[in-house]
Design a protein around this motif. Structure first.
Motif, PDB file in Angstrom:
ATOM      1  N   MET A   1     -35.058  32.789  -8.428  1.00 23.39           N
ATOM      2  CA  MET A   1     -35.261  32.639  -9.853  1.00 23.39           C
ATOM      3  C   MET A   1     -34.095  33.306 -10.592  1.00 23.39           C
ATOM      4  N   ILE A   2     -33.560  32.580 -11.559  1.00 21.81           N
ATOM      5  CA  ILE A   2     -32.453  33.104 -12.361  1.00 21.81           C
ATOM      6  C   ILE A   2     -32.990  33.495 -13.739  1.00 21.81           C
ATOM      7  N   PRO A   3     -32.881  34.769 -14.102  1.00 25.58           N
ATOM      8  CA  PRO A   3     -33.340  35.178 -15.439  1.00 25.58           C
ATOM      9  C   PRO A   3     -32.291  34.852 -16.493  1.00 25.58           C
ATOM     10  N   VAL A   4     -32.728  34.174 -17.545  1.00 22.19           N
ATOM     11  CA  VAL A   4     -31.836  33.748 -18.623  1.00 22.19           C
ATOM     12  C   VAL A   4     -32.486  34.126 -19.952  1.00 22.19           C
ATOM     13  N   ALA A   5     -31.670  34.542 -20.906  1.00 23.75           N
ATOM     14  CA  ALA A   5     -32.173  34.895 -22.235  1.00 23.75           C
ATOM     15  C   ALA A   5     -31.625  33.917 -23.264  1.00 23.75           C
ATOM     16  N   ALA A   6     -32.436  33.604 -24.262  1.00 24.89           N
ATOM     17  CA  ALA A   6     -32.038  32.730 -25.358  1.00 24.89           C
ATOM     18  C   ALA A   6     -32.361  33.420 -26.677  1.00 24.89           C
ATOM     19  N   ALA A   7     -31.451  33.270 -27.634  1.00 27.31           N
ATOM     20  CA  ALA A   7     -31.637  33.881 -28.950  1.00 27.31           C
ATOM     21  C   ALA A   7     -31.994  32.811 -29.973  1.00 27.31           C
ATOM     22  N   ILE A   8     -33.083  33.038 -30.667  1.00 27.95           N
ATOM     23  CA  ILE A   8     -33.462  32.186 -31.784  1.00 27.95           C
ATOM     24  C   ILE A   8     -32.998  32.946 -33.028  1.00 27.95           C
ATOM     25  N   ILE A   9     -31.784  32.604 -33.449  1.00 28.56           N
ATOM     26  CA  ILE A   9     -31.083  33.372 -34.486  1.00 28.56           C
ATOM     27  C   ILE A   9     -31.320  32.744 -35.856  1.00 28.56           C
ATOM     28  N   GLU A  10     -31.809  33.563 -36.771  1.00 24.41           N
ATOM     29  CA  GLU A  10     -32.019  33.096 -38.139  1.00 24.41           C
ATOM     30  C   GLU A  10     -31.004  33.754 -39.062  1.00 24.41           C
ATOM     31  N   ASN A  11     -30.508  32.955 -39.994  1.00 32.36           N
ATOM     32  CA  ASN A  11     -29.628  33.528 -41.018  1.00 32.36           C
ATOM     33  C   ASN A  11     -30.458  33.897 -42.243  1.00 32.36           C
ATOM     34  N   GLU A  12     -29.791  34.361 -43.278  1.00 32.04           N
ATOM     35  CA  GLU A  12     -30.505  34.826 -44.482  1.00 32.04           C
ATOM     36  C   GLU A  12     -31.259  33.710 -45.191  1.00 32.04           C
ATOM     37  N   GLU A  61     -28.859  40.874 -33.699  1.00 32.29           N
ATOM     38  CA  GLU A  61     -29.812  41.924 -33.346  1.00 32.29           C
ATOM     39  C   GLU A  61     -31.145  41.277 -32.963  1.00 32.29           C
ATOM     40  N   PRO A  62     -31.456  41.213 -31.657  1.00 30.50           N
ATOM     41  CA  PRO A  62     -32.768  40.707 -31.237  1.00 30.50           C
ATOM     42  C   PRO A  62     -33.859  41.650 -31.740  1.00 30.50           C
ATOM     43  N   TYR A  63     -34.960  41.082 -32.253  1.00 30.79           N
ATOM     44  CA  TYR A  63     -35.998  41.953 -32.801  1.00 30.79           C
ATOM     45  C   TYR A  63     -37.422  41.596 -32.404  1.00 30.79           C
ATOM     46  N   ALA A  64     -37.661  40.409 -31.846  1.00 31.47           N
ATOM     47  CA  ALA A  64     -39.037  40.062 -31.486  1.00 31.47           C
ATOM     48  C   ALA A  64     -39.057  39.109 -30.297  1.00 31.47           C
ATOM     49  N   PHE A  65     -39.859  39.451 -29.305  1.00 25.47           N
ATOM     50  CA  PHE A  65     -40.065  38.598 -28.137  1.00 25.47           C
ATOM     51  C   PHE A  65     -40.822  37.344 -28.566  1.00 25.47           C
ATOM     52  N   CYS A  66     -40.330  36.176 -28.169  1.00 27.89           N
ATOM     53  CA  CYS A  66     -40.975  34.901 -28.529  1.00 27.89           C
ATOM     54  C   CYS A  66     -41.791  34.308 -27.395  1.00 27.89           C
ATOM     55  N   GLY A  67     -41.382  34.600 -26.172  1.00 22.63           N
ATOM     56  CA  GLY A  67     -42.084  34.030 -25.030  1.00 22.63           C
ATOM     57  C   GLY A  67     -41.116  33.747 -23.907  1.00 22.63           C
ATOM     58  N   GLU A  68     -41.666  33.174 -22.839  1.00 21.74           N
ATOM     59  CA  GLU A  68     -40.813  32.810 -21.716  1.00 21.74           C
ATOM     60  C   GLU A  68     -41.271  31.477 -21.169  1.00 21.74           C
ATOM     61  N   ASN A  69     -40.354  30.818 -20.476  1.00 15.81           N
ATOM     62  CA  ASN A  69     -40.628  29.508 -19.915  1.00 15.81           C
ATOM     63  C   ASN A  69     -39.971  29.405 -18.548  1.00 15.81           C
ATOM     64  N   ASP A  70     -40.786  29.166 -17.520  1.00 14.88           N
ATOM     65  CA  ASP A  70     -40.253  28.906 -16.189  1.00 14.88           C
ATOM     66  C   ASP A  70     -39.937  27.425 -16.108  1.00 14.88           C
ATOM     67  N   HIS A  71     -38.727  27.120 -15.667  1.00 12.41           N
ATOM     68  CA  HIS A  71     -38.318  25.717 -15.577  1.00 12.41           C
ATOM     69  C   HIS A  71     -37.498  25.502 -14.309  1.00 12.41           C
ATOM     70  N   ALA A  82     -37.081  34.119 -24.491  1.00 13.41           N
ATOM     71  CA  ALA A  82     -36.543  33.929 -25.837  1.00 13.41           C
ATOM     72  C   ALA A  82     -36.916  35.079 -26.757  1.00 13.41           C
ATOM     73  N   TYR A  83     -35.952  35.457 -27.597  1.00 16.52           N
ATOM     74  CA  TYR A  83     -36.140  36.493 -28.602  1.00 16.52           C
ATOM     75  C   TYR A  83     -35.672  35.981 -29.946  1.00 16.52           C
ATOM     76  N   LYS A  84     -36.416  36.301 -30.981  1.00 13.70           N
ATOM     77  CA  LYS A  84     -35.914  36.068 -32.333  1.00 13.70           C
ATOM     78  C   LYS A  84     -34.828  37.105 -32.586  1.00 13.70           C
ATOM     79  N   ALA A  85     -33.817  36.701 -33.323  1.00 15.50           N
ATOM     80  CA  ALA A  85     -32.696  37.611 -33.594  1.00 15.50           C
ATOM     81  C   ALA A  85     -32.144  37.352 -34.987  1.00 15.50           C
ATOM     82  N   LYS A  86     -31.584  38.411 -35.557  1.00 17.93           N
ATOM     83  CA  LYS A  86     -30.931  38.305 -36.864  1.00 17.93           C
ATOM     84  C   LYS A  86     -29.435  38.165 -36.651  1.00 17.93           C
ATOM     85  N   PHE A  87     -28.823  37.294 -37.443  1.00 15.65           N
ATOM     86  CA  PHE A  87     -27.368  37.160 -37.450  1.00 15.65           C
ATOM     87  C   PHE A  87     -26.831  38.338 -38.256  1.00 15.65           C
ATOM     88  N   LEU A  88     -25.924  39.116 -37.658  1.00 15.60           N
ATOM     89  CA  LEU A  88     -25.366  40.275 -38.352  1.00 15.60           C
ATOM     90  C   LEU A  88     -23.982  40.002 -38.919  1.00 15.60           C
TER      91      LEU A  88
END
Length: 126
Positions: A1-12, A61-71, A82-88
């Motif tokens: 299994m390969i662990p991968v992270a994804a950022a769900i980045i929101e702007n202002e 800046e990642p700030y909230a865990f969104c979930g995970e998906n095995d694929h 996946a983590y929600k993140a703010k664009f800095l």
């Protein structure tokens, strides 16, 4: 299994950053939430900070865990976290992608995403 992270980045403005993988790469031509492989002894949040700086030249800046998906991509098993993140800061410069855009949640379904990312598209577009 390969662990991968994804950022769900929101702007202002509440728009979400998505990027299209370059042709010739795994899942080339498909859209994704940017991120990358989590290194040994690295947290998902640290991975996202590193990967976005390396691959897109931006600080987040990642700030909230969104979930995970095995694929499974054939015989390759990934666990996408996946983590929600703010664009800095930073000006986006693409390395592993050939395009990017900021989209509203409702517009996410208009893009063809890599299969592992689809679960998060569905969560965000409802």
């Amino acid at each position: 299994m390969i662990p991968v992270a994804a950022a769900i980045i929101e702007n202002e403005q509440g728009m979400i950053l998505i990027a299209r993988r370059k042709e010739g790469k795994s899942q080339g031509g498909l859209w994704e939430f940017p991120g990358g492989k989590i290194e040994v002894d690295e947290t998902a949040e640290d991975c996202l900070r590193r990967e976005l700086l390396e691959e897109m030249n931006i600080a987040i800046e990642p700030y909230a865990f969104c979930g995970e998906n095995d694929h499974f991509y054939g015989d390759v098993h990934i666990r996408l976290v996946a983590y929600k993140a703010k664009f800095l800061s930073g000006e986006i410069k693409l390395i592993d992608h050939d395009d990017y855009t900021w989209v509203g949640r409702a517009q996410l379904v208009e893009y063809e995403f890599a299969p592992a990312d689809v679960k998060f598209v569905e969560m965000l577009s409802c």
